[in-house]
Design a protein around this motif. Structure first.
Motif, PDB file in Angstrom:
ATOM      1  N   ASN A 288       0.435  -0.922   0.159  1.00 51.83           N
ATOM      2  CA  ASN A 288       0.152  -0.018  -0.139  1.00 51.83           C
ATOM      3  C   ASN A 288       0.981   1.412   0.053  1.00 51.83           C
ATOM      4  O   ASN A 288       0.431   1.835  -0.383  1.00 51.83           O
ATOM      5  CB  ASN A 288      -1.504  -0.664   0.984  1.00 51.83           C
ATOM      6  N   ALA A 290       3.976   3.430  -1.891  1.00 50.35           N
ATOM      7  CA  ALA A 290       4.926   3.120  -2.811  1.00 50.35           C
ATOM      8  C   ALA A 290       5.980   3.440  -2.438  1.00 50.35           C
ATOM      9  O   ALA A 290       7.425   3.202  -3.188  1.00 50.35           O
ATOM     10  CB  ALA A 290       4.688   4.308  -3.491  1.00 50.35           C
ATOM     11  N   THR A 370       2.524  -1.336  -5.296  1.00 44.76           N
ATOM     12  CA  THR A 370       1.283  -1.090  -4.959  1.00 44.76           C
ATOM     13  C   THR A 370      -0.237  -0.757  -5.493  1.00 44.76           C
ATOM     14  O   THR A 370       0.143  -1.120  -6.810  1.00 44.76           O
ATOM     15  CB  THR A 370       0.999   0.751  -4.517  1.00 44.76           C
ATOM     16  N   GLU A 372      -1.074   1.247  -7.623  1.00 44.73           N
ATOM     17  CA  GLU A 372      -0.808   1.725  -8.797  1.00 44.73           C
ATOM     18  C   GLU A 372       0.796   1.643  -9.376  1.00 44.73           C
ATOM     19  O   GLU A 372       0.315   1.811 -10.468  1.00 44.73           O
ATOM     20  CB  GLU A 372      -0.173   3.994  -8.354  1.00 44.73           C
ATOM     21  N   MET A 373       1.474   1.419  -8.328  1.00 44.10           N
ATOM     22  CA  MET A 373       2.539   0.982  -9.508  1.00 44.10           C
ATOM     23  C   MET A 373       2.630  -0.501  -9.895  1.00 44.10           C
ATOM     24  O   MET A 373       3.160  -0.325 -11.187  1.00 44.10           O
ATOM     25  CB  MET A 373       3.998   0.037  -8.079  1.00 44.10           C
ATOM     26  N   ALA A 375      -0.121  -0.975 -11.717  1.00 41.73           N
ATOM     27  CA  ALA A 375      -0.967  -1.046 -13.304  1.00 41.73           C
ATOM     28  C   ALA A 375      -0.430  -0.145 -13.796  1.00 41.73           C
ATOM     29  O   ALA A 375      -0.010  -0.076 -15.276  1.00 41.73           O
ATOM     30  CB  ALA A 375      -1.747   0.175 -12.855  1.00 41.73           C
ATOM     31  N   GLU A 376       1.044   0.928 -13.351  1.00 43.81           N
ATOM     32  CA  GLU A 376       2.259   1.600 -14.426  1.00 43.81           C
ATOM     33  C   GLU A 376       3.142   0.151 -14.743  1.00 43.81           C
ATOM     34  O   GLU A 376       2.964   0.585 -16.049  1.00 43.81           O
ATOM     35  CB  GLU A 376       2.933   2.021 -13.317  1.00 43.81           C
ATOM     36  N   VAL A 385      -4.652  -4.274 -17.252  1.00 43.73           N
ATOM     37  CA  VAL A 385      -3.587  -3.649 -15.886  1.00 43.73           C
ATOM     38  C   VAL A 385      -4.308  -5.077 -14.653  1.00 43.73           C
ATOM     39  O   VAL A 385      -5.712  -4.930 -14.730  1.00 43.73           O
ATOM     40  CB  VAL A 385      -4.556  -2.457 -15.520  1.00 43.73           C
ATOM     41  N   PRO A 388      -7.076  -4.778  -8.542  1.00 39.88           N
ATOM     42  CA  PRO A 388      -6.619  -4.418  -7.653  1.00 39.88           C
ATOM     43  C   PRO A 388      -6.952  -5.651  -6.396  1.00 39.88           C
ATOM     44  O   PRO A 388      -7.583  -6.299  -6.766  1.00 39.88           O
ATOM     45  CB  PRO A 388      -7.446  -3.261  -6.594  1.00 39.88           C
TER      46      PRO A 388
END
Length: 743
Positions: A288, A290, A370, A372-373, A375-376, A385, A388
Motif C-alpha cells: 500500500n 510506494a 501498490t 498504482e505501481m 498498473a504502471e 492492468v 486490485p
C-alpha cells in the motif's frame, strides 16, 4: 527541492546514509571482537562442577580426600572381553600391556593395576565367573581435561593394538573368538560425553542453517530474503562468541559444549523469528506504500515495540537461571540471554539496514507493489492492468470471533488431556542412559553389569565418625537387600576414628532406585552410631560417590525448579503488565502458555516413552523446557496481542481481533515452524538429553503456534471484551463511538 528524510527511529539505522553506517558498525564489531578476544568454543570447560561446595556429597568427597587420600587418580576401566573365554595367551599379553604402561606411562597416566606381578591363580581370580571378561583399571591425573584423557586412552589403544596385533577397541563385543575392549568408568564416560558434544556442534550448526534456509525459501520464495535473516543471525553469533569467550577466560562465567550447542539452536530459531516479524510487516506495508523508505520506517515503528518486548521477555527469563544451585542450569543463563539480547538488537538494526539497501528487491521475484505501481508496470509492458489486490479474510479470525466459547472449551479440553499425562513422567539422572547404546563407555558398563555386578562400576563410599567406639556397621549394611558387597573398614589418615566402607549396590548405581537408597544408607549409619551411644549429626556421617552425587543433583534440581519457575512467571507477568497495562490480559496470557507447557510435557512423554521406547527422561529437561517454552511462547502472544491492541484504537474490538489474528497468522505460523524445526534438529543428535529436550520444546512451540496463539488467546480476548483491558481502558475510535450513539 531535496526530499526530506522521514523521521522516527528508523532513520538512525536505515536512513540513506545510516544504513551503510549500521552495516559497517556490525562488520567492525565482528572483526575487532574476534581479533582481540577468544571464541567461546576455545574456552569450553566440560568438567565444571555442577554441585555447590555445601552439598552433602561434595562435603563427603572432601572428607574422603582428606582422610583417605589416593595418589591413583581418576580411573579408566578397560573392559576386556572374549565371548569364548579369555585364553592364557590373552592374559599373558595383558600382563605385557600393564608392564609396558608401568614402565612407559601414556600421557597423564598416574597408575595401573600391575597384572604382570600377579601369579596365575590371582590373575584368574580377576576374571568373570565364565572367564570371558576382565576389568583393567588405569588411573589418570584428576586435573586432566577430556582432551588430555583422550590422548591417554589413544596411547593405551595404540599399545594394545601393537601387543595383540589387532585393535580390540574396534572389535565386535559379541564376536565369539575375537578379543574386544571398551573403556568405561569416569574417564571413559567423560571422553565419550565430550566427543558426542564436539561432533554435535558441527552437525547441529549445518543442520540448523540448512533447515532455516529451506523454510525461508519455501515461505517467501525469495533467495535474497532467505539469506538476510541467516546473515543477521551469523553476525549476532560472531559478535556473541568473543564476548562470551572473554567472560569465560576472565572466569566470570563457565561455558560447556551443551550450552553452546543449544545456544546455536536458540539463536537461529528465535533470531529468525525476530527478523520475520519486521520483514513481514515491511512486506505488508509495501502493498500500500510506494515509498520504500516510508514503508520500512512504518514497519520499524509498528513492530519494534513488540520485538523489543519479546526479546526482553526471553532475556530476563533466561537470566533467572543465574539463581540456580545446579551448575548446568546456571551455566546456561549468560550465554543464552546475551545471545538473544544481541540477536534482537541485530533484528532491529542490521535487518532494517539490509532491507533499506535492497528495498523491494529483497522479495524478488515476488515483489510487493501498490495497485498504482502494478498498473504502471502493466502499461509499460503493454499488458492488461491487474485487478486490485483483495485483502483475504482470515477464517481463523472469523471462527474465534463468531464461536469463541466453542474454541475455548475445545482447545482447553485437548490441552488438558495432553497435560494429564505429565504427572506420569519418570525421570533419570543417569548420564550413561543419555548415550547411544553403541558408545564404548555404555557398552563397557553393560558388560560389567552382565559379567560382574553393576555396583562395582561406581561403589558408594560410606564414612562415619565412631568417636573411637566399636561399631558393627559392616554386618548391618550387608543385611540390606539393596547392598551387594561391603568392604572391610579403612581408618582415616588424619582422624583414625573415621571409618570408610566401600558399598557395592546390587543394582545400577546410576539408577533412580539406587539414588533413593542414599537416605536409607545414611539412616542405617546414624542408627549404628546411636546404638553405640554416639550422637549422630551431619558431621558424623558422610556418603560420597556417583550415586550420592546424583541424589544431590536431584535435590538441587527440585530446589531450582521451585525457585526459578515462580521467578520466571513473575518476571514475565511484570513485563506484560508494564507493556499491555492490563492485569486481566497478563493473567490469561501467562496461564495459556503454562497450560501449553504442561501439554507439551505430556505429549512429549507419549512420544519419547511409547514412540522411542525410553523408560525415563533426563531430570533437567522440565526446567529447561519451562524456561524456553514460557518465554518463547509468550513471544507469539505478545506479537499478536500487540496487533489487536493497536487495531482496537481505530476499529471495534471484534474487528480488531479478526484482523489482528489474520494479520499476524502467517508470520507467526512461519516463525513457529522455523523455531520448532530448529529445536527438532536436536532430535537428530546421538545424545538423548538433547533429543528429549528438542522433542518436548518443538512440540511446545507447535502447540503455541497452532492452538494457543491463533485460537485460545484471541477467543478469550473476544469473550472478555473490554474487561481484557482492565484496569486500563481501550481508546474507542470516533467511528465506533458514532455507532454506539446511533444504537
Amino acid at each position: 527541492m531535496q526530499e526530506k528524510e522521514p523521521g522516527g527511529y528508523g532513520k538512525w539505522v536505515a536512513g540513506k546514509k545510516t544504513k551503510w553506517i549500521t552495516v559497517l558498525v556490525w562488520v567492525i564489531l565482528a572483526v575487532v571482537l574476534n581479533l582481540i578476544w577468544p571464541a567461546v568454543g576455545e574456552q569450553e570447560n566440560n568438567n565444571a562442577a555442577n554441585l555447590k561446595e555445601n552439598e552433602p556429597s561434595v562435603i563427603a568427597q572432601m572428607v574422603a580426600d582428606r582422610e583417605f587420600p589416593s595418589d591413583s587418580g581418576i580411573p579408566a576401566l578397560i573392559v576386556i572381553h572374549k565371548e569364548s573365554g579369555l585364553a592364557t595367551e590373552d592374559l599373558t599379553k595383558l600382563q605385557e600391556l600393564t608392564l609396558q604402561l608401568e614402565e612407559k606411562p601414556v600421557p597423564h597416566q598416574t597408575a595401573v593395576i600391575p597384572l604382570h606381578k600377579l601369579p596365575p591363580p590371582a590373575l584368574s581370580a580377576q576374571l568373570s565367573e565364565d572367564g570371558s571378561t576382565l576389568v583393567l583399571p588405569v588411573f589418570f591425573e584428576v586435573e586432566a581435561d577430556a582432551e588430555e584423557l583422550g590422548q591417554g586412552l589413544d596411547g593405551i589403544k595404540s599399545s594394545m593394538t601393537s601387543i595383540f596385533g589387532t585393535n580390540p577397541f574396534d572389535a565386535d563385543i559379541d564376536s565369539g573368538d575375537e578379543l574386544s575392549a571398551r573403556v568405561t568408568g569416569p574417564v571413559g564416560i567423560s571422553v565419550d560425553a565430550t566427543g558426542l558434544f564436539e561432533n554435535a556442534d558441527v552437525s547441529l550448526l549445518i543442520g540448523t542453517v540448512m533447515l532455516v534456509l529451506i523454510f525461508l525459501l519455501l515461505i517467501y520464495r525469495s533467495p535474497l530474503l532467505a539469506v538476510i535473516p541467516i546473515i543477521a543471525v551469523g553476525f549476532a553469533y560472531i559478535v556473541t562468541s568473543p564476548i562470551l569467550g572473554y567472560l569465560a577466560k576472565q572466569g566470570i562465567i563457565t561455558v560447556d559444549s551443551q550450552s553452546i550447542s543449544i545456544m546455536t539452536v536458540l539463536l537461529f530459531g528465535a533470531g529468525t523469528d525476530y527478523c520475520l516479524f519486521i520483514i513481514s510487516k515491511f512486506r505488508q506495508i509495501l502493498w500500500n506504500e510506494a515509498d520504500k523508505r516510508k514503508a520500512l520506517f512504518q514497519a520499524i515503528t509498528s513492530s519494534s515495540g513488540a520485538i523489543a518486548m519479546s526479546g526482553f521477555t526471553v532475556v530476563i527469563s533466561l537470566f533467572a537461571l543465574l539463581l540456580a544451585e545446579y551448575g548446568a542450569y546456571e551455566r546456561f543463563a549468560v550465554p543464552f540471554s546475551l545471545s538473544i539480547l544481541i540477536m534482537f538488537i541485530a533484528s532491529l538494526t542490521l535487518v532494517p539496514a539490509f532491507l533499506a539497501i535492497f528495498g523491494r528487491a529483497s522479495f524478488y521475484p515476488f515483489v510487493p507493489r501498490t495497485a498504482e505501481m502494478q498498473a504502471e508496470r502493466a502499461r509499460k509492458k503493454g499488458k492488461p492492468v491487474p485487478a486490485p489486490r483483495k485483502k483475504k479474510e482470515s477464517w481463523i479470525g472469523s471462527v474465534v470471533t463468531k464461536r469463541p466459547w466453542t474454541v475455548i472449551v475445545s482447545t482447553i479440553v485437548v490441552l488438558g488431556i495432553l497435560a494429564s499425562f505429565s504427572p506420569q513422567i519418570k525421570y533419570t539422572y543417569d548420564l550413561l542412559s543419555s548415550f547411544p547404546e553403541d558408545v564404548p563407555s555404555r557398552e563397557g558398563f553393560t558388560l560389567i553389569g552382565e559379567q560382574f555386578t553393576e555396583g562395582e562400576l561406581a561403589p558408594v563410599q560410606l564414612m562415619l565418625d565412631t568417636e573411637g567406639k566399636d561399631i558393627d556397621v559392616k554386618s548391618r549394611l550387608e543385611a540390606l537387600d539393596y547392598v551387594g558387597m561391603v568392604s572391610e573398614p579403612e581408618e582415616g589418615s588424619v582422624n583414625s576414628d573415621i571409618l570408610a566402607y566401600q558399598v557395592e549396590l546390587s543394582m545400577n548405581p546410576y539408577s533412580i532406585e539406587a539414588m533413593q537408597h542414599i537416605p536409607d544408607l545414611r539412616s542405617e549409619a546414624v542408627s549404628a552410631l546411636e546404638s553405640a551411644g554416639v550422637t549422630a549429626s551431619d558431621d558424623k556421617v558422610w556418603i560420597s560417590g556417583q550415586t550420592a552425587e546424583q541424589y544431590d543433583t536431584e535435590l538441587a534440581g527440585e530446589h531450582d525448579a521451585r525457585l526459578i519457575i515462580p521467578v520466571v512467571v513473575g518476571l514475565i507477568s511484570l513485563l506484560l503488565l508494564i507493556y499491555l497495562r492490563s492485569l486481566v490480559a497478563m493473567v490469561y496470557l501467562v496461564a495459556t502458555v503454562i497450560l501449553s507447557y504442561f501439554s507439551a510435557l505430556g505429549l512429549g512423554w507419549l512420544v519419547i516413552h511409547y514412540g522411542l521406547g525410553a523408560d525415563a527422561i533426563q531430570g533437567a529437561i522440565p526446567l529447561y523446557s519451562f524456561v524456553f517454552l514460557v518465554a518463547l511462547g509468550e513471544d507469539y502472544n505478545i506479537f499478536m496481542i500487540s496487533s489487536i491492541w493497536q487495531k482496537s484504537k481505530t476499529m471495534p474490538l471484534k474487528q480488531a481481533i479478526k484482523e489482528g489474528v489474520g494479520e499476524t497468522s502467517s508470520v507467526i505460523t512461519s516463525a513457529g515452524l522455523i523455531l520448532a524445526g530448529t529445536f527438532a534438529v536436536l532430535a537428530t543428535l546421538p545424545i538423548q538429553v538433547l533429543v528429549q529436550f528438542g522433542i518436548i520444546t518443538a512440540i511446545g512451540v507447535l502447540l503455541d503456534t497452532f492452538i494457543v496463539r491463533p485460537f485460545l488467546v484471541p477467543s478469550i480476548t473476544m469473550v472478555l471484551g473490554e474487561v481484557a483491558f482492565w484496569p486500563g481502558k481501550r481508546k474507542v475510535a470516533a467511528k465506533e463511538e458514532q455507532v454506539h450513539t446511533f444504537h
